[in-house]
Design a protein around this motif. Structure first.
Motif, PDB file in Angstrom:
ATOM      1  N   LEU A 147     -12.690 -29.011  12.720  1.00 28.78           N
ATOM      2  CA  LEU A 147     -12.969 -29.992  11.672  1.00 28.78           C
ATOM      3  C   LEU A 147     -13.701 -29.329  10.505  1.00 28.78           C
ATOM      4  N   LEU A 148     -14.711 -28.535  10.863  1.00 21.09           N
ATOM      5  CA  LEU A 148     -15.516 -27.869   9.849  1.00 21.09           C
ATOM      6  C   LEU A 148     -14.673 -26.870   9.057  1.00 21.09           C
ATOM      7  N   TYR A 149     -13.860 -26.108   9.779  1.00 22.05           N
ATOM      8  CA  TYR A 149     -13.062 -25.074   9.125  1.00 22.05           C
ATOM      9  C   TYR A 149     -12.110 -25.684   8.095  1.00 22.05           C
ATOM     10  N   PHE A 150     -11.346 -26.688   8.527  1.00 20.71           N
ATOM     11  CA  PHE A 150     -10.345 -27.248   7.610  1.00 20.71           C
ATOM     12  C   PHE A 150     -10.996 -28.062   6.487  1.00 20.71           C
ATOM     13  N   SER A 151     -12.142 -28.668   6.774  1.00 19.24           N
ATOM     14  CA  SER A 151     -12.845 -29.401   5.707  1.00 19.24           C
ATOM     15  C   SER A 151     -13.374 -28.421   4.657  1.00 19.24           C
ATOM     16  N   LEU A 152     -14.016 -27.359   5.135  1.00 15.58           N
ATOM     17  CA  LEU A 152     -14.581 -26.382   4.196  1.00 15.58           C
ATOM     18  C   LEU A 152     -13.486 -25.732   3.368  1.00 15.58           C
ATOM     19  N   ARG A 153     -12.395 -25.362   4.027  1.00 18.77           N
ATOM     20  CA  ARG A 153     -11.287 -24.715   3.321  1.00 18.77           C
ATOM     21  C   ARG A 153     -10.691 -25.655   2.278  1.00 18.77           C
ATOM     22  N   GLY A 154     -10.498 -26.925   2.681  1.00 18.95           N
ATOM     23  CA  GLY A 154      -9.932 -27.909   1.756  1.00 18.95           C
ATOM     24  C   GLY A 154     -10.821 -28.100   0.530  1.00 18.95           C
ATOM     25  N   LEU A 155     -12.119 -28.247   0.773  1.00 18.46           N
ATOM     26  CA  LEU A 155     -13.059 -28.435  -0.338  1.00 18.46           C
ATOM     27  C   LEU A 155     -13.070 -27.201  -1.240  1.00 18.46           C
ATOM     28  N   ALA A 156     -13.153 -26.019  -0.616  1.00 16.85           N
ATOM     29  CA  ALA A 156     -13.256 -24.787  -1.394  1.00 16.85           C
ATOM     30  C   ALA A 156     -12.005 -24.562  -2.245  1.00 16.85           C
ATOM     31  N   PHE A 157     -10.835 -24.812  -1.660  1.00 16.05           N
ATOM     32  CA  PHE A 157      -9.576 -24.616  -2.388  1.00 16.05           C
ATOM     33  C   PHE A 157      -9.566 -25.488  -3.642  1.00 16.05           C
ATOM     34  N   MET A 158      -9.918 -26.766  -3.452  1.00 16.35           N
ATOM     35  CA  MET A 158      -9.867 -27.695  -4.582  1.00 16.35           C
ATOM     36  C   MET A 158     -10.950 -27.394  -5.614  1.00 16.35           C
ATOM     37  N   PHE A 159     -12.119 -26.953  -5.159  1.00 11.30           N
ATOM     38  CA  PHE A 159     -13.187 -26.617  -6.109  1.00 11.30           C
ATOM     39  C   PHE A 159     -12.736 -25.476  -7.023  1.00 11.30           C
ATOM     40  N   ILE A 160     -12.104 -24.467  -6.394  1.00  9.59           N
ATOM     41  CA  ILE A 160     -11.638 -23.324  -7.200  1.00  9.59           C
ATOM     42  C   ILE A 160     -10.560 -23.804  -8.172  1.00  9.59           C
ATOM     43  N   GLU A 161      -9.652 -24.600  -7.652  1.00  7.32           N
ATOM     44  CA  GLU A 161      -8.568 -25.125  -8.493  1.00  7.32           C
ATOM     45  C   GLU A 161      -9.147 -25.886  -9.699  1.00  7.32           C
ATOM     46  N   MET A 162     -10.103 -26.777  -9.429  1.00  5.19           N
ATOM     47  CA  MET A 162     -10.673 -27.586 -10.504  1.00  5.19           C
ATOM     48  C   MET A 162     -11.477 -26.740 -11.471  1.00  5.19           C
ATOM     49  N   GLY A 163     -12.219 -25.794 -10.907  1.00 12.34           N
ATOM     50  CA  GLY A 163     -13.049 -24.927 -11.746  1.00 12.34           C
ATOM     51  C   GLY A 163     -12.200 -24.155 -12.739  1.00 12.34           C
ATOM     52  N   TYR A 164     -11.081 -23.600 -12.253  1.00 11.23           N
ATOM     53  CA  TYR A 164     -10.247 -22.797 -13.147  1.00 11.23           C
ATOM     54  C   TYR A 164      -9.470 -23.669 -14.120  1.00 11.23           C
ATOM     55  N   ILE A 165      -9.127 -24.872 -13.711  1.00  6.33           N
ATOM     56  CA  ILE A 165      -8.473 -25.777 -14.680  1.00  6.33           C
ATOM     57  C   ILE A 165      -9.442 -26.007 -15.834  1.00  6.33           C
ATOM     58  N   GLN A 166     -10.693 -26.294 -15.481  1.00  4.10           N
ATOM     59  CA  GLN A 166     -11.693 -26.545 -16.515  1.00  4.10           C
ATOM     60  C   GLN A 166     -11.922 -25.309 -17.383  1.00  4.10           C
ATOM     61  N   LYS A 167     -11.998 -24.161 -16.732  1.00  6.58           N
ATOM     62  CA  LYS A 167     -12.302 -22.931 -17.461  1.00  6.58           C
ATOM     63  C   LYS A 167     -11.178 -22.558 -18.424  1.00  6.58           C
ATOM     64  N   PHE A 168      -9.933 -22.754 -17.990  1.00  6.63           N
ATOM     65  CA  PHE A 168      -8.813 -22.305 -18.818  1.00  6.63           C
ATOM     66  C   PHE A 168      -8.419 -23.313 -19.899  1.00  6.63           C
TER      67      PHE A 168
END
Lengths: 808, 255
Positions: free
Chosen positions: A630-651
């Motif tokens: 549960l922890l692994y897939f939750s952390l991975r899901g959150l991290a993936f989307m955070f990076i995605e959102m961060g770079y959308i904002q940055k670019f």
């Protein structure tokens, strides 16, 4: 079983569901408001999470394992229903009389909102079931399934983006529906000749054909949007309509439409004939027919933004984002030698150069001394070598929009300390930078602009900043001037005369007396004057920011949210002192983000744990610990989307528009993650840490060098910038595509009955992460979001090692 | 051969219970909605009178409006007749209501506050720009000698005119037209209310305001009044504006 066709079906369904999400966002932005769209779609995406529950149910109810035939039947069923409901749900939703603004007053609206949720939940639920079922069906080919899923999603982004250019909004849903139909055809390829499937195919083609003949789904735009109100006016006609990824552009002509922002009460004439421009149903400005006569533009001299022209006779003027040309006309009235206009919205420029060319007197097309450049202001000032006597920024926000707080969570790189600093560097000695905004009540918008001007001056000007700033306001707009030099006593007199003739209030000029302020548009206290006095004292400034009830700290490139004023810490105070009466001051954009997060958090546990209850089998003997998974897939899901959102904002800064950044970043991340996923099967159980090292490595590199890189590449052509984005994101995305299939393959090998549950957990994370990411970005900034994603990936990497070890 | 029973039965078995519970919850809810709707259609004047008095007491007087003329006008005008029939049950609630064409009838308190700000007197002539449902004009007509009201959207204007005639407000004249130009024929006015705020204040309205007269304009997005602007024309013809917050939002700094 031939796996190419089923995988093609997966590809089409994945592309259909992602295109559907983007198309829904586009359509909702037109018919309602973007932030409510965001809320509805975020909740609807819980359908992905809920699909895990149904799949667990299907899996657990059978005495025997599901056969190939069962899978084929279910995949066909889900894809066909998806194909029909993509169009049907939107059609039905438009019959619901949902009015977001009435949520506060009318309980019935919650029922309508629930109706929206249910209608949009179902298509995502079906898509989730289809994709999740593929993981269950091909449990030994997890990496390949995920590859096709991501590849399809990436293609969906591109298809949606291209559709925004090529297809009118009413037909957009048919694109997504057609993709789902292709998914159905490929998923049912084995039974294509049976009678039932033949009937379904014919029915499907007939449905698509009927939708096309009917012109798609007609859009019922909210009655409270500017376009709807304007079209009710007598004699109003929709004169022009065009669509692109930047929005639905409409022009309304009505004799009673007049646009003169914050016009002085001392001006006694009527503005010349105008046509109003609407972008996604909201007013964007007006095009004025001044018949080529300068005196027809006199009304613009009775606005606060005309002040700078009364202090100097500028030869070189730079106008940034003039909103339909109003600010360019204001400059034209004062006859400078050269007016450089920078318009970031290509569609607006094309409108003034095309259909409204003669009405606008060709001001955007061969009208000396005006010269127009289509670029974002930041992009222009980085590549432009010229210097100017006056730089005029377009009016910030829109009438009514500022107070409603609908832009609260929208990134805006035009008004940050860094941006104003760059504009300031293009000023000649004694040159003036002029910025204006609509006022809001209680005061906050203009205060933030004043704070922005003060902090920019402090960074860029070495002299006494209190002698280089001027502020005035009318009843509706406020203007601040900052100068590369000092304002003289003679100019102070001119400022006073300008304000007296127009009944404008002085906010600040060097040497101002407290008695001179708050004369015409009287506030209970001279808030603006008192505030700028605090802002000009560096030692009092931070305390002032801290004490003020709204967030008026100037935006930076790290937190480019000019319209974010709301402070969470102020909620208790507001509730206590104002009870229900504070509602008019709500910033809807920000509040809906919180609302979405709360709703997602309420539903998330349900979809996270329900499949677990339903899963039967030899869980007791499994080496896998549910908590770790549960922890692994939750952390991975959150991290993936955070990076995605961060770079959308940055670019956004590099690619000029949020939609360009969203499309390119999303496509690149999904496509290269897909490739990473395909190759992840070659990574052994002992080397599960490899992708995490890759992600952390590239993220750190970008964290250090990205800002500098963006600055270097900003002046280059858009195509080159797009290539740079792909080039930068590809290696990072490649590694980001690996953790999910690696983890799921481990689960599949040791305990395949967990697959539906893991799929549900992944769905929950992908709903919570974007909302949480937006809030973190607004409240703490881009860098914090990226740092957090690294920590999450690091933790996920550690957990997967533990899981892999326990499997040995 | 595909065993449909094998798949369909578990699905039906799993779904029927939640669906049953959902339906059972929906029935009383819809019944209550229907009851509330039906009661709102009844022309129960005593009932509405009671609601009206309560509204004045709890929403208006409690917020500090003590002008007896205004309070009495708010007590006298049957607000429920100015809202769409199906919304009558909510007519006396502390919120604005939609009246069609993207327009709203203001929250009772805002109507009272705007009327009070104008400081109207018995012999005054008032102009309203943006008739809407006609409610604001009706309230004002209880205090002043004559109200002239202009509505730009023809169906709204005609409906308001009919409604005001039915309720027998004889000192109100409605015109369908562009309120930007005011109503030159009957100018100047002692007080002007502009209920449809735009990005600028029409110069003709400033001209048509009598010396010593007042003009009130609410500002905000749909369903939100964020502040009221009160324009006063002095005896010398000078204009001054005041920004009035409709709520007690004085302290901008936290302790």
């Amino acid at each position: 079983m031939n796996t190419l066709f089923p995988f093609l079906a997966l590809l089409f369904i994945s592309s259909s569901s992602l295109a559907y999400e983007l198309i829904l966002m586009r359509l909702f932005s037109i018919v309602q408001w973007y932030h409510f769209a965001y809320m509805v779609i975020s909740i609807a995406l819980l359908g992905f999470a809920a699909s895990g529950t149904l799949l667990a149910l299907i899996q657990s109810r059978g005495k025997r394992p599901l056969t190939e035939g069962h899978f084929a039947f279910l995949l066909s069923l889900f894809s066909f229903l998806l194909f029909i409901l993509i169009v049907a749900s939107f059609y039905l939703a438009q019959m619901i009389p949902f009015s977001p603004f009435q949520l506060v007053w009318q309980k019935m609206q919650y029922l309508y909102l629930a109706g929206y949720y249910v209608l949009f939940f179902i298509p995502f639920f079906l898509a989730g079931c289809f994709i999740g079922l593929n993981f269950m069906c091909y449990k030994d080919k997890i990496a390949r399934v995920y590859f096709y899923n991501l590849l399809g999603s990436g293609a969906g982004v591109l298809i949606a983006f291209l559709s925004f250019y090529l297809i009118p909004p009413t037909l957009l849903l048919i694109v997504s529906s057609f993709l789902a139909f292709l998914g159905f055809l490929f998923s049912s390829y084995k039974r294509i000749r049976t009678r039932a499937y033949l009937v379904l195919n014919i029915a499907g083609v007939a449905f698509l054909f009927m939708c096309l003949i009917k012109g798609g789904v007609p859009l019922q735009i909210s009655a409270y949007k500017g376009i709807s109100k304007s079209l009710h006016l007598p004699g109003a006609k929709l004169e022009y309509e065009a669509h692109s990824p930047l929005g639905l552009l409409q022009v309304v002509d009505a004799p009673s439409l007049r646009y003169a922002p914050g016009l002085s009460l001392k001006y006694g004439q009527e503005p010349p004939s105008q046509k109003e421009i609407f972008l996604d149903g909201n007013s964007y400005g007006a095009v004025t027919n001044f018949e080529g006569k300068r005196d027809k533009l006199e009304y613009l001299d009775y606005s606060t933004f005309a002040l700078a022209y009364h202090l100097m006779a500028p030869e070189q003027v730079l106008v940034l984002n003039p909103g339909g040309g109003t600010q360019a006309l204001a400059a034209l009235y004062h006859s400078p030698a050269h007016i450089q206009v920078v318009e970031s919205h290509a569609d607006i420029a094309n409108l003034l150069r095309g259909p409204l060319r003669s009405f606008s007197q060709s001001i955007y097309d061969c009208y000396p001394p005006i010269e127009v450049d289509i670029a974002s202001p930041r992009e222009f000032v980085v590549r432009d070598l010229g210097t100017y006597d006056l730089i005029q920024l377009g009016l910030i926000g829109s009438w009514g929009g500022v107070g409603g707080g609908i832009y609260a969570t929208g990134e805006n790189y035009m008004y940050t300390i860094e941006a104003l600093g760059e504009y300031f560097e293009h000023l000649n000695p004694q040159g003036i930078l002029s910025a204006s905004t609509w006022l809001s009540s209680p005061p906050r918008t203009f205060l933030k602009l004043l704070a922005l001007a003060v902090e920019t001056l402090e960074k860029k000007y070495e002299g006494d900043i209190s002698r280089s700033i001027v502020g005035i306001r009318s009843w509706a707009t406020g203007t601040v001037l900052i100068r590369r030099g000092e304002f003289s006593a003679a100019e102070a007199q001119k400022i006073k005369d300008f304000c007296k003739e127009r009944a404008f209030d002085l906010v600040y000029y060097p040497g101002i007396d407290r008695q001179e302020v708050n004369q015409y548009s009287v506030l209970e206290k001279p808030v603006y004057y008192e505030s700028i006095c605090s802002l000009l004292h560096a030692d009092r400034r931070d305390q002032f920011y801290e004490d003020y009830i709204f967030n008026i700290k100037p935006p930076t490139d790290d937190r480019p949210y000019f319209f974010h004023f709301f402070r969470l810490s102020a909620v208790v105070y507001l509730l206590k002192t104002l009870g229900k009466e504070w509602i008019p001051f709500l910033e809807w954009g920000y509040v809906t983000l919180w609302g979405t997060l709360v709703q997602a958090l309420v539903f998330a546990p349900l979809f996270m744990f329900l499949p677990l209850i339903l899963i039967k089998g030899d869980q007791g003997r499994s080496p896998l610990r549910k908590g770790k998974i549960l922890l692994y897939f939750s952390l991975r899901g959150l991290a993936f989307m955070f990076i995605e959102m961060g770079y959308i904002q940055k670019f956004i800064l590099l690619l000029t528009h949020p939609i360009y950044a969203l499309a390119l970043v999303l496509f690149t991340l999904l496509f290269f993650s897909g490739i990473g996923s395909l190759l992840s099967s070659r990574i052994g159980e002992r080397c599960t840490w490899i992708p995490f090292i890759g992600i952390v490595f590239f993220s750190c590199i970008y964290g250090i060098f990205l800002d500098a890189l963006l600055k270097i590449f900003l002046p280059y052509p858009l195509l080159l910038r797009c290539i740079l984005v792909v080039f930068l994101l590809a290696p990072l995305a490649f590694f980001m595509g690996m953790p999910f299939p690696i983890g799921l393959q481990l689960v599949s090998d040791k305990q395949s009955s967990y697959i539906p549950w893991v799929w549900g957990v992944n769905g929950v994370a992908s709903v919570i992460a974007p909302v949480l990411g937006s809030l973190l970005s607004v409240c703490l900034g881009f860098h914090v979001l990226m740092l957090l994603s690294l920590v999450l990936y690091g933790l996920a990497g550690w957990i997967i090692r533990l899981i892999a070890r326990s499997c040995d | 051969m595909l065993n449909l029973r094998y798949l369909a039965l578990p699905l039906i078995r799993a779904a029927y219970k939640p669906l049953l519970v959902f339906s059972l919850l929906c029935v009383p809810y819809l019944y209550l909605c229907q009851m509330s709707y039906c009661s709102s259609l009844k022309g129960d004047s005593e009932h509405y009178k009671h609601l009206r008095y309560k509204m004045v007491e709890e929403q208006i007087a409690a917020r500090g409006i003590d002008d007896e003329n205004v309070l009495q006008a708010m007590r006298d005008v049957p607000r429920h007749l100015f809202v769409p029939k199906r919304k009558r049950g909510s007519a006396y609630g502390d919120f604005p209501l939609p009246i069609g064409y993207g327009q709203t009838i203001s929250q009772p308190y805002i109507v009272a506050l705007m009327t009070k700000l104008l400081d109207p007197e018995r012999d005054d002539f008032a102009l309203e720009v943006g008739t809407g449902s006609g409610y604001q004009a009706a309230v004002l007509s209880q205090i002043v000698r004559k109200v002239y009201t202009v509505e730009i959207i023809p169906p709204l204007g005609k409906a308001a005119e009919k409604r005001l005639k039915e309720v027998a407000y004889e000192n109100i004249t409605v015109k369908v037209g562009d309120g930007y130009y005011g109503w030159e024929e009957y100018a100047p006015f002692d007080c002007i209310i502009v209920t449809a705020a735009s990005d600028h204040i029409p110069p003709p309205l400033i001209r048509q305001l009598k010396k010593g007269g007042k003009m009130a304009i609410p500002v905000g997005g749909p369903f939100q009044v964020q502040n009221l602007m009160l324009i006063e024309k002095s005896e010398e013809g000078e204009i001054q504006m005041k920004n009035i917050l409709p709520v007690r939002f004085v302290p901008l700094r936290r302790k």
